[in-house]
Structure formats: structure tokens, C-alpha cells
Write a protein that holds these residues in place. Structure first.
Motif, mmCIF file in Angstrom:
data_model
loop_
_atom_site.group_PDB
_atom_site.id
_atom_site.type_symbol
_atom_site.label_atom_id
_atom_site.label_comp_id
_atom_site.label_asym_id
_atom_site.label_seq_id
_atom_site.Cartn_x
_atom_site.Cartn_y
_atom_site.Cartn_z
ATOM 1 N N MET A 23 0.773 -1.316 -0.048
ATOM 2 C CA MET A 23 -0.031 0.011 -0.210
ATOM 3 C C MET A 23 0.701 1.292 0.076
ATOM 4 O O MET A 23 1.750 1.394 0.891
ATOM 5 C CB MET A 23 -0.879 0.044 1.169
ATOM 6 C CG MET A 23 -1.904 1.058 1.174
ATOM 7 S SD MET A 23 -2.995 0.910 2.798
ATOM 8 C CE MET A 23 -3.924 -0.476 2.530
ATOM 9 N N LYS A 24 0.459 2.229 -0.913
ATOM 10 C CA LYS A 24 1.495 3.485 -0.979
ATOM 11 C C LYS A 24 0.799 4.252 0.012
ATOM 12 O O LYS A 24 -0.335 4.349 0.693
ATOM 13 C CB LYS A 24 0.957 4.063 -2.258
ATOM 14 C CG LYS A 24 1.690 3.384 -3.481
ATOM 15 C CD LYS A 24 1.469 4.071 -4.870
ATOM 16 C CE LYS A 24 2.041 3.378 -6.088
ATOM 17 N NZ LYS A 24 1.549 4.082 -7.389
ATOM 18 N N ASN A 25 1.888 4.962 0.519
ATOM 19 C CA ASN A 25 1.698 6.156 1.709
ATOM 20 C C ASN A 25 2.539 7.365 1.534
ATOM 21 O O ASN A 25 3.260 7.333 0.998
ATOM 22 C CB ASN A 25 1.524 5.653 2.983
ATOM 23 C CG ASN A 25 3.032 5.207 3.203
ATOM 24 O OD1 ASN A 25 3.896 6.104 3.723
ATOM 25 N ND2 ASN A 25 3.303 3.981 3.391
ATOM 26 N N ARG A 26 1.883 8.285 2.238
ATOM 27 C CA ARG A 26 2.875 9.662 2.136
ATOM 28 C C ARG A 26 3.521 9.897 3.327
ATOM 29 O O ARG A 26 3.807 11.082 3.555
ATOM 30 C CB ARG A 26 1.781 10.884 1.817
ATOM 31 C CG ARG A 26 0.905 10.671 0.520
ATOM 32 C CD ARG A 26 -0.066 11.941 0.410
ATOM 33 N NE ARG A 26 0.661 13.191 0.491
ATOM 34 C CZ ARG A 26 0.112 14.138 0.952
ATOM 35 N NH1 ARG A 26 -1.008 14.170 1.610
ATOM 36 N NH2 ARG A 26 0.815 15.590 1.177
ATOM 37 N N LEU A 27 3.689 8.973 4.125
ATOM 38 C CA LEU A 27 4.241 9.282 5.413
ATOM 39 C C LEU A 27 5.627 9.879 5.458
ATOM 40 O O LEU A 27 5.954 10.782 6.047
ATOM 41 C CB LEU A 27 4.480 7.759 6.181
ATOM 42 C CG LEU A 27 4.647 7.958 7.605
ATOM 43 C CD1 LEU A 27 3.167 8.496 8.324
ATOM 44 C CD2 LEU A 27 4.539 6.373 8.171
ATOM 45 N N LYS A 28 6.532 9.459 4.185
ATOM 46 C CA LYS A 28 7.792 9.839 4.183
ATOM 47 C C LYS A 28 7.736 11.501 4.124
ATOM 48 O O LYS A 28 8.747 12.257 4.718
ATOM 49 C CB LYS A 28 8.669 9.106 3.258
ATOM 50 C CG LYS A 28 10.291 9.555 3.175
ATOM 51 C CD LYS A 28 10.849 8.515 2.137
ATOM 52 C CE LYS A 28 12.325 8.897 2.246
ATOM 53 N NZ LYS A 28 13.032 7.968 1.494
ATOM 54 N N VAL A 29 6.806 11.984 3.135
ATOM 55 C CA VAL A 29 6.697 13.047 2.672
ATOM 56 C C VAL A 29 6.280 13.890 3.719
ATOM 57 O O VAL A 29 6.748 15.097 4.246
ATOM 58 C CB VAL A 29 5.639 13.201 1.468
ATOM 59 C CG1 VAL A 29 5.421 14.870 1.214
ATOM 60 C CG2 VAL A 29 6.263 12.602 0.334
ATOM 61 N N LEU A 30 5.255 13.649 4.496
ATOM 62 C CA LEU A 30 4.678 14.282 5.860
ATOM 63 C C LEU A 30 5.630 14.400 6.882
ATOM 64 O O LEU A 30 5.807 15.366 7.555
ATOM 65 C CB LEU A 30 3.415 13.471 6.224
ATOM 66 C CG LEU A 30 2.175 13.460 5.357
ATOM 67 C CD1 LEU A 30 1.332 12.441 5.890
ATOM 68 C CD2 LEU A 30 1.684 14.847 5.141
ATOM 69 N N ARG A 31 6.562 13.269 7.124
ATOM 70 C CA ARG A 31 7.619 13.306 7.954
ATOM 71 C C ARG A 31 8.680 14.548 7.872
ATOM 72 O O ARG A 31 9.008 15.298 8.690
ATOM 73 C CB ARG A 31 8.189 12.062 8.447
ATOM 74 C CG ARG A 31 9.186 12.219 9.376
ATOM 75 C CD ARG A 31 9.855 10.675 9.287
ATOM 76 N NE ARG A 31 10.320 9.988 8.197
ATOM 77 C CZ ARG A 31 11.483 10.031 7.789
ATOM 78 N NH1 ARG A 31 12.292 10.963 8.292
ATOM 79 N NH2 ARG A 31 12.076 9.643 6.682
ATOM 80 N N ALA A 32 8.923 14.392 6.458
ATOM 81 C CA ALA A 32 9.958 15.377 5.793
ATOM 82 C C ALA A 32 9.411 16.874 6.075
ATOM 83 O O ALA A 32 10.338 17.884 6.400
ATOM 84 C CB ALA A 32 10.346 15.097 4.494
ATOM 85 N N GLU A 33 8.208 17.080 5.760
ATOM 86 C CA GLU A 33 7.681 18.580 5.855
ATOM 87 C C GLU A 33 7.931 18.898 7.329
ATOM 88 O O GLU A 33 7.940 20.263 7.461
ATOM 89 C CB GLU A 33 6.129 18.475 5.312
ATOM 90 C CG GLU A 33 6.062 18.285 3.880
ATOM 91 C CD GLU A 33 4.432 18.235 3.806
ATOM 92 O OE1 GLU A 33 4.245 17.924 2.521
ATOM 93 O OE2 GLU A 33 3.665 17.963 4.733
ATOM 94 N N ASP A 60 -2.887 5.021 0.299
ATOM 95 C CA ASP A 60 -3.601 4.765 -0.812
ATOM 96 C C ASP A 60 -3.441 3.255 -1.141
ATOM 97 O O ASP A 60 -2.453 2.911 -1.591
ATOM 98 C CB ASP A 60 -3.132 5.876 -2.043
ATOM 99 C CG ASP A 60 -3.650 5.414 -3.348
ATOM 100 O OD1 ASP A 60 -4.888 5.003 -3.238
ATOM 101 O OD2 ASP A 60 -3.040 5.786 -4.350
ATOM 102 N N ASP A 61 -4.604 2.584 -1.219
ATOM 103 C CA ASP A 61 -4.613 1.129 -1.550
ATOM 104 C C ASP A 61 -4.925 1.113 -2.913
ATOM 105 O O ASP A 61 -4.824 -0.199 -3.507
ATOM 106 C CB ASP A 61 -5.798 0.416 -0.920
ATOM 107 C CG ASP A 61 -7.184 0.882 -1.205
ATOM 108 O OD1 ASP A 61 -7.444 1.924 -1.998
ATOM 109 O OD2 ASP A 61 -8.087 0.123 -0.937
ATOM 110 N N GLY A 62 -4.889 1.890 -3.932
ATOM 111 C CA GLY A 62 -4.984 2.035 -5.423
ATOM 112 C C GLY A 62 -6.357 1.700 -5.826
ATOM 113 O O GLY A 62 -6.455 1.541 -6.925
#
Lengths: 150, 66
Positions: free
Chosen positions: B1-11, B61-63
Motif C-alpha cells: 500500500m502506498k502512503n505519504r508518510l515519508k513526505v509528511l515526516r519530511a515536511e 492509498d490502496d490503489g
């Protein structure tokens, strides 16, 4: 890393460091218990038996020490793992489930396979320590596989 | 499953260890979720969503969504 002396930048890093210290203490306690069990067994062994050879009749320990070791073994193989399961998160718990499943499946398959191979004249008869070793080695191998894949 | 965790953490300029501590999980768990190797449980997904003040489907995002 627990030996990282740098001051944590935020509350999350401080909590992560505490978690790592707790985990290191847990592993250290398990190692100490294992060392005490192994050391006491070797030091007070009064017989000529060997766990590896399966000659149980020749194994001999002082009765009170045997009871103490049995209690410690229950702690090491039942209490510690179960309490460890409560300490870890879902991700690590999944790895441990895979490890335990690998150990269990190996015994379920390993014993009958060993028995029929013995019946066919290929290997010596199954013995308890061999089965234990299959479980233990399979559990470690499964854990390493889970850590690699997950 | 895709996610935005890395981006949110970096922000937020958080390390994996910082995020892990705030979520009360191991750093390895954060890494596994970020790289898509591990899907978080529903309670952890809710904790992540609350931490970033977002909805779960805005992070994961489960696609299957249109």
C-alpha cells in the motif's frame, strides 16, 4: 542506537531511545538467564550424559538445582517471550509470529520426516534434543527471513 | 500500500526515530511502513492520521480509490 550520546531532538526521539534501552535490557536479561542456566548445568553436572547424544539415563543434576533450572527455563521460554510480545509493536510482532510459526511447522513436519527416514535406514532414530534443535534453528531462520522480507 | 508518510515526516523535519516515538512504535516499523513493506494496523493508521491531523485515506492509498 542506545549508545548514541547525542541529545534527542524531540520528545519522539527521547521515547524511541527509552524503547531501545528497554529492549536492550530485555535481551540482556535473557542472555544472563541463559548464561546462568548453561553455566550451572555444566558446573554441577554429575553424570556422563549429553543432551546432544540423547543418552538421558546418564544425565544427573542435584534435585534442588534441577527444580531451580526448570523454573528458570520456564521463565526463559514462556514468561520472557510472552512479556516480550506485549512490549513490541505490530511490525515486530508480525516478525515474531512468523518465527514461531516457522519453528512450529518445522517440528510438525520434521518429526514424521525424521521417523520415516529412520525407518528407511537413512538416519538414527528421532530424539528429543534433535526435535528441540529443529524447532530452535527453524525459529531463528524464520525470524531472519521475516526481518529480511518485511 | 502506498502512503505519504515519508513526505509528511519530511515536511515537519522529523527523523524516523522522532515519528516512531510520537506513534509509540519502533523506528523499524516506521521505516517498513514508509517503504511499503508493512501495512499498519487500523489503530496505528488512526494514530498516524490524528498525528498529522489528516484523514487516513489522505495518507494511505490502496490503489482502489477513483
Amino acid at each position: 542506537m542506545i549508545w548514541n550520546t547525542k541529545e534527542p531532538l524531540g520528545p519522539g526521539e527521547a521515547r524511541t531511545r527509552q524503547r531501545n534501552i528497554r529492549q536492550a535490557l530485555y535481551i540482556g536479561l535473557a542472555a544472563v538467564i541463559g548464561g546462568v542456566i548453561g553455566g550451572a548445568t555444566g558446573f554441577f553436572d554429575q553424570g556422563d550424559g549429553s543432551l546432544f547424544g540423547g543418552n538421558w539415563e546418564d544425565l544427573k543434576l542435584p534435585p534442588m538445582l534441577a527444580i531451580a533450572l526448570a523454573v528458570m527455563l520456564l521463565g526463559a521460554f514462556v514468561v520472557l517471550p510472552l512479556s516480550g510480545f506485549r512490549m513490541i509493536d505490530d511490525y515486530k510482532r508480525e516478525q515474531n509470529y512468523i518465527a514461531f510459526t516457522g519453528g512450529c511447522v518445522s517440528v510438525l513436519a520434521g518429526f514424521p520426516v525424521w521417523a520415516v527416514l529412520h525407518a528407511g535406514g537413512f538416519v538414527p532414530p528421532p530424539h528429543a534434543f534433535g526435535i528441540f534443535a529443529i524447532a530452535y534453528v527453524s525459529m531463528i531462520a524464520s525470524f531472519l527471513y521475516a526481518r529480511w522480507r518485511l | 500500500m502506498k502512503n505519504r508518510l515519508k513526505v509528511l515526516r519530511a515536511e515537519r523535519d522529523w527523523s524516523q526515530a522522532e515519528l516512531a516515538g510520537r506513534l509509540d512504535v519502533s523506528r523499524q516499523a516506521v521505516n517498513a511502513i514508509e517503504t511499503g513493506k508493512h501495512d499498519p494496523s487500523l489503530p496505528l493508521a488512526f494514530r498516524i492520521a490524528r498525528l498529522f491531523d489528516m484523514r487516513i485515506e489522505d495518507i494511505f492509498d490502496d490503489g482502489e480509490s477513483a
